[in-house]
Design a protein around this motif. Sequence first.
Motif, PDB file in Angstrom:
ATOM      1  N   ARG A 501       0.840  -1.195   0.000  1.00  0.00           N
ATOM      2  CA  ARG A 501       0.000   0.000   0.000  1.00  0.00           C
ATOM      3  C   ARG A 501       0.878   1.250   0.000  1.00  0.00           C
ATOM      4  NH1 ARG A 501      -5.448  -0.639  -1.250  1.00  0.00           N
ATOM      5  NH2 ARG A 501      -6.303  -2.471  -0.167  1.00  0.00           N
ATOM      6  N   THR A 502       1.084   1.815  -1.152  1.00  0.00           N
ATOM      7  CA  THR A 502       1.859   3.056  -1.229  1.00  0.00           C
ATOM      8  C   THR A 502       0.943   4.241  -0.978  1.00  0.00           C
ATOM      9  OG1 THR A 502       1.519   3.169  -3.610  1.00  0.00           O
ATOM     10  CG2 THR A 502       3.528   2.074  -2.831  1.00  0.00           C
ATOM     11  N   MET A 503       1.528   5.309  -0.475  1.00  0.00           N
ATOM     12  CA  MET A 503       0.739   6.488  -0.111  1.00  0.00           C
ATOM     13  C   MET A 503       1.460   7.745  -0.554  1.00  0.00           C
ATOM     14  SD  MET A 503      -0.237   5.507   3.872  1.00  0.00           S
ATOM     15  CE  MET A 503       1.482   5.694   4.405  1.00  0.00           C
ATOM     16  N   ASP A 504       0.680   8.756  -0.875  1.00  0.00           N
ATOM     17  CA  ASP A 504       1.226  10.105  -1.017  1.00  0.00           C
ATOM     18  C   ASP A 504       1.202  10.723   0.378  1.00  0.00           C
ATOM     19  OD1 ASP A 504       1.498   9.937  -3.805  1.00  0.00           O
ATOM     20  OD2 ASP A 504      -0.609  10.484  -4.085  1.00  0.00           O
ATOM     21  N   THR A 505       2.308  11.315   0.781  1.00  0.00           N
ATOM     22  CA  THR A 505       2.404  11.851   2.148  1.00  0.00           C
ATOM     23  C   THR A 505       2.785  13.322   2.133  1.00  0.00           C
ATOM     24  OG1 THR A 505       3.027   9.714   3.102  1.00  0.00           O
ATOM     25  CG2 THR A 505       3.614  11.667   4.363  1.00  0.00           C
ATOM     26  N   ALA A 506       2.102  14.093   2.968  1.00  0.00           N
ATOM     27  CA  ALA A 506       2.479  15.483   3.234  1.00  0.00           C
ATOM     28  C   ALA A 506       2.634  15.633   4.742  1.00  0.00           C
ATOM     29  CB  ALA A 506       1.415  16.442   2.720  1.00  0.00           C
ATOM     30  N   VAL A 507       3.694  16.305   5.159  1.00  0.00           N
ATOM     31  CA  VAL A 507       3.947  16.506   6.589  1.00  0.00           C
ATOM     32  C   VAL A 507       3.791  17.984   6.916  1.00  0.00           C
ATOM     33  CG1 VAL A 507       5.552  16.175   8.505  1.00  0.00           C
ATOM     34  CG2 VAL A 507       5.587  14.584   6.562  1.00  0.00           C
ATOM     35  N   LEU A 508       2.957  18.260   7.913  1.00  0.00           N
ATOM     36  CA  LEU A 508       2.744  19.639   8.358  1.00  0.00           C
ATOM     37  C   LEU A 508       3.173  19.782   9.803  1.00  0.00           C
ATOM     38  CD1 LEU A 508      -0.845  20.334   6.912  1.00  0.00           C
ATOM     39  CD2 LEU A 508       1.381  20.880   5.873  1.00  0.00           C
ATOM     40  N   ASP A 509       3.728  20.962  10.124  1.00  0.00           N
ATOM     41  CA  ASP A 509       4.095  21.269  11.503  1.00  0.00           C
ATOM     42  C   ASP A 509       3.859  22.749  11.771  1.00  0.00           C
ATOM     43  OD1 ASP A 509       6.213  22.593  10.285  1.00  0.00           O
ATOM     44  OD2 ASP A 509       7.733  21.146  10.926  1.00  0.00           O
ATOM     45  N   GLU A 510       4.377  23.253  12.863  1.00  0.00           N
ATOM     46  CA  GLU A 510       4.156  24.646  13.256  1.00  0.00           C
ATOM     47  C   GLU A 510       4.682  25.628  12.207  1.00  0.00           C
ATOM     48  OE1 GLU A 510       2.429  27.413  15.268  1.00  0.00           O
ATOM     49  OE2 GLU A 510       2.524  25.465  16.275  1.00  0.00           O
ATOM     50  N   ARG A 511       5.691  25.216  11.463  1.00  0.00           N
ATOM     51  CA  ARG A 511       6.335  26.110  10.494  1.00  0.00           C
ATOM     52  C   ARG A 511       5.656  26.101   9.130  1.00  0.00           C
ATOM     53  NH1 ARG A 511      11.874  23.037  11.123  1.00  0.00           N
ATOM     54  NH2 ARG A 511      10.306  21.370  11.028  1.00  0.00           N
ATOM     55  N   SER A 512       4.663  25.239   8.947  1.00  0.00           N
ATOM     56  CA  SER A 512       4.040  25.086   7.628  1.00  0.00           C
ATOM     57  C   SER A 512       3.327  26.374   7.190  1.00  0.00           C
ATOM     58  CB  SER A 512       3.044  23.932   7.639  1.00  0.00           C
ATOM     59  OG  SER A 512       3.714  22.704   7.888  1.00  0.00           O
ATOM     60  N   SER A 513       3.541  26.744   5.952  1.00  0.00           N
ATOM     61  CA  SER A 513       2.930  27.973   5.399  1.00  0.00           C
ATOM     62  C   SER A 513       1.528  27.684   4.904  1.00  0.00           C
ATOM     63  CB  SER A 513       3.784  28.482   4.236  1.00  0.00           C
ATOM     64  OG  SER A 513       3.786  27.526   3.185  1.00  0.00           O
ATOM     65  N   ASP A 514       0.790  28.733   4.599  1.00  0.00           N
ATOM     66  CA  ASP A 514      -0.546  28.570   4.034  1.00  0.00           C
ATOM     67  C   ASP A 514      -0.472  27.814   2.710  1.00  0.00           C
ATOM     68  OD1 ASP A 514      -1.640  29.938   6.143  1.00  0.00           O
ATOM     69  OD2 ASP A 514      -1.766  31.869   5.088  1.00  0.00           O
ATOM     70  N   THR A 515       0.590  28.050   1.955  1.00  0.00           N
ATOM     71  CA  THR A 515       0.762  27.361   0.674  1.00  0.00           C
ATOM     72  C   THR A 515       0.912  25.859   0.878  1.00  0.00           C
ATOM     73  OG1 THR A 515       1.825  29.309  -0.291  1.00  0.00           O
ATOM     74  CG2 THR A 515       2.197  27.190  -1.396  1.00  0.00           C
ATOM     75  N   GLU A 516       1.691  25.479   1.896  1.00  0.00           N
ATOM     76  CA  GLU A 516       1.873  24.060   2.194  1.00  0.00           C
ATOM     77  C   GLU A 516       0.559  23.419   2.641  1.00  0.00           C
ATOM     78  OE1 GLU A 516       6.127  23.065   3.969  1.00  0.00           O
ATOM     79  OE2 GLU A 516       5.316  24.893   4.887  1.00  0.00           O
ATOM     80  N   VAL A 517      -0.199  24.142   3.435  1.00  0.00           N
ATOM     81  CA  VAL A 517      -1.494  23.625   3.886  1.00  0.00           C
ATOM     82  C   VAL A 517      -2.419  23.415   2.694  1.00  0.00           C
ATOM     83  CG1 VAL A 517      -3.580  24.171   5.199  1.00  0.00           C
ATOM     84  CG2 VAL A 517      -1.322  24.605   6.206  1.00  0.00           C
ATOM     85  N   GLU A 518      -2.476  24.399   1.798  1.00  0.00           N
ATOM     86  CA  GLU A 518      -3.347  24.288   0.619  1.00  0.00           C
ATOM     87  C   GLU A 518      -2.904  23.135  -0.272  1.00  0.00           C
ATOM     88  OE1 GLU A 518      -6.172  25.774  -0.059  1.00  0.00           O
ATOM     89  OE2 GLU A 518      -5.998  26.745   1.905  1.00  0.00           O
ATOM     90  N   LYS A 519      -1.605  22.942  -0.399  1.00  0.00           N
ATOM     91  CA  LYS A 519      -1.088  21.849  -1.224  1.00  0.00           C
ATOM     92  C   LYS A 519      -1.486  20.501  -0.635  1.00  0.00           C
ATOM     93  CE  LYS A 519       3.168  20.099  -3.332  1.00  0.00           C
ATOM     94  NZ  LYS A 519       4.651  20.268  -3.456  1.00  0.00           N
ATOM     95  N   ALA A 520      -1.428  20.396   0.708  1.00  0.00           N
ATOM     96  CA  ALA A 520      -1.821  19.155   1.376  1.00  0.00           C
ATOM     97  C   ALA A 520      -3.311  18.882   1.175  1.00  0.00           C
ATOM     98  CB  ALA A 520      -1.490  19.232   2.868  1.00  0.00           C
ATOM     99  N   LEU A 521      -4.133  19.926   1.294  1.00  0.00           N
ATOM    100  CA  LEU A 521      -5.574  19.757   1.099  1.00  0.00           C
ATOM    101  C   LEU A 521      -5.895  19.353  -0.331  1.00  0.00           C
ATOM    102  CD1 LEU A 521      -6.928  22.812   3.139  1.00  0.00           C
ATOM    103  CD2 LEU A 521      -7.075  20.390   3.755  1.00  0.00           C
ATOM    104  N   GLU A 522      -5.142  19.891  -1.257  1.00  0.00           N
ATOM    105  CA  GLU A 522      -5.336  19.541  -2.668  1.00  0.00           C
ATOM    106  C   GLU A 522      -4.965  18.081  -2.895  1.00  0.00           C
ATOM    107  OE1 GLU A 522      -6.594  20.128  -6.492  1.00  0.00           O
ATOM    108  OE2 GLU A 522      -6.729  21.535  -4.819  1.00  0.00           O
ATOM    109  N   GLY A 523      -3.912  17.636  -2.246  1.00  0.00           N
ATOM    110  CA  GLY A 523      -3.481  16.252  -2.390  1.00  0.00           C
ATOM    111  C   GLY A 523      -4.483  15.273  -1.834  1.00  0.00           C
TER     112      GLY A 523
END
Length: 634
Positions: A501-523
């Motif tokens: 079972r392969t997965m696409d993974t995005a990691v978010l933390d306190e430093r994550s930008s709005d762009t990173e959050v939007e990219k994760a939601l898109e994924g």
Amino acid sequence: MTQKSLPVIQRGRAIILLAATLALALAQLSLPSLAHTKKTTENRQSVKPYSSKPSKEALKWADKELRRMSLEEKVGQLISVGINATFLNRDNDAFQALRHQIVDNHVGGIILFRGPVYESVVLVNRMQVLARFPLLISADLEAGSGMRFDDTVNLPWNMAVGATYNPDYARRQGALTAHEARVLGVQQIYAPVADVNNNAANPVINVRSYGEDPVAVGRFVAAFIEGAQSNGVIATAKHFPGHGDTATDSHRGLPQIDVSRDRLNAVELVPFRAAVKSGVGSVMTAHIGMPQLDPTAVTPLPRDIKLKPIDTDEGSEVVVENGTMPTTLSPVMNGILRRDLGFNGLIVTDAMSMSGLTLYFTQEEASVRALEAGADLLLKPADPDAAFLGVREAVLKGRLKESRIDESVRRVLAAKYDLGLVKQRITPLDAIDMNVAGKESMDLAREIAEHAITVVRNDDNLVPFTSLKPDARIFNLAITNGDDRLWIANAFIAAMAKSGRTMDTAVLDERSSDTEVEKALEGAKNADVVIASLYGRVRSGQARSVDLPGPAAKALSTLITNKSPIVGISFGNPYLLQSFPTLRTYMVAYGDMPSLQQAAARALLGQIDVTGRLPISLPGLYPRGTGIQMKRAQ
């Protein structure tokens, strides 16, 4: 307790082998044959079970040594200094500073924090040779050797053990931890945690506790102690009188537990009574005020006298203006431990460098008060020289009687004798790689982990993934509150991939930008299922570690609102569901150890039975004992 790491020094195999050779030569040891090594491994170490009651021989030796010890030697025996072991040339300032404590201050012990295996053992061996009396070596091994030694096995946190509802796992964990500790030259382990975690917002204990039921916690505590001390270490029940119902981390401030003695008897003291009954050799007292039992007021030191924080950041300190005397320095609280609970073993303070003390007392004053209160060991002073001089001056000026010092030194020396340190204080290196972090350790970690995984909620029947198509798209949203975004999810990703079972993974933390959050939601938008891997863990000395970081919490809330098919897995704080009560699928792994991440993957894929149950309640949501039992897929 925590310890900030010393600067990292690049080390190669040649350095390790050279250090090992030097230590062996120093100890006048010859390398045994492989056959002899195998025999040593099979028979384990020739250590005797440890008893909290000193042997007659130990007391006789302790009394003999006491009669010829100087005051300075006696005072030193009551101090244990903390180090992050690394390779150190003997001309190095850090080596010389440690040598000063051993030779000039005659300190009686060392507590090891994070460090490599061989450098730790070699450095301790060096100090054992320099010391007139054998050193008592200790370490916080709440989760096995991996908690302090690089490249060894992290056993699951206590709450994972509690989730199995099987105290025999605690016994086996104690026995294995003790065996590896002795092989690594450690004779005292600061475990088990005997705190009852009945406060969901506790900022420091959390999964370090076996759970919220005092009687159940007591059973696990007693089992761990019996297993550990049967393999020749001093087990230490901590943090007396109980750190489970605090709103403040004692690394960052002075917690107050404003409860009556009746409540203390019914909750916090239950596991400690079980520990004493099981013969625990040591109890660690906590920097916690108990205003209804000892209302002695304490006030913060002036800024020009107060030490800068050592175990936390200065901006994270919590100054409690109306504090009361911490248990570590309280004759009342130590009296309850000695007289009411009948404890006659070693009382050790929690780290003297923590803000729960340093905000209110100088190191000289705190050390004297701790001994006045009844402590035997002063653990990790922020300034060992100040602690040493403060206690010595208190005796010379008549504030402390030398007989009071003798009482504790006698306990310490007797313990060292019964641990076998008088006959053998040097730790051999040749058997370490055959006794530490081997198959037995990995098998126990895996077995506990697989029996701990708890499915709390499965409203959409997403778990297990047996009905998911082989080519289904899985998106893994990993959320962490640590500085570990580059590797934290690797064990889980690898375990899923191993099963196809392969997965696409995005990691978010306190430093994550709005762009990173939007990219994760898109994924996550087009995924057949989203896994929310929640690596939110309570971290000692760190502020705001109870909750998930803001940007990541925002992303998870958005996915829940959009009714995405989400499986939430807590790889840490089990209470996270309270922050996301509409999350319809929730699994708890109780930690981010590789064994727990691998077990969670296997549970998700239907490869193991799921039998874990919550050892705590989720207030307003689920009671203690909740757990959906699932059979593995056929």
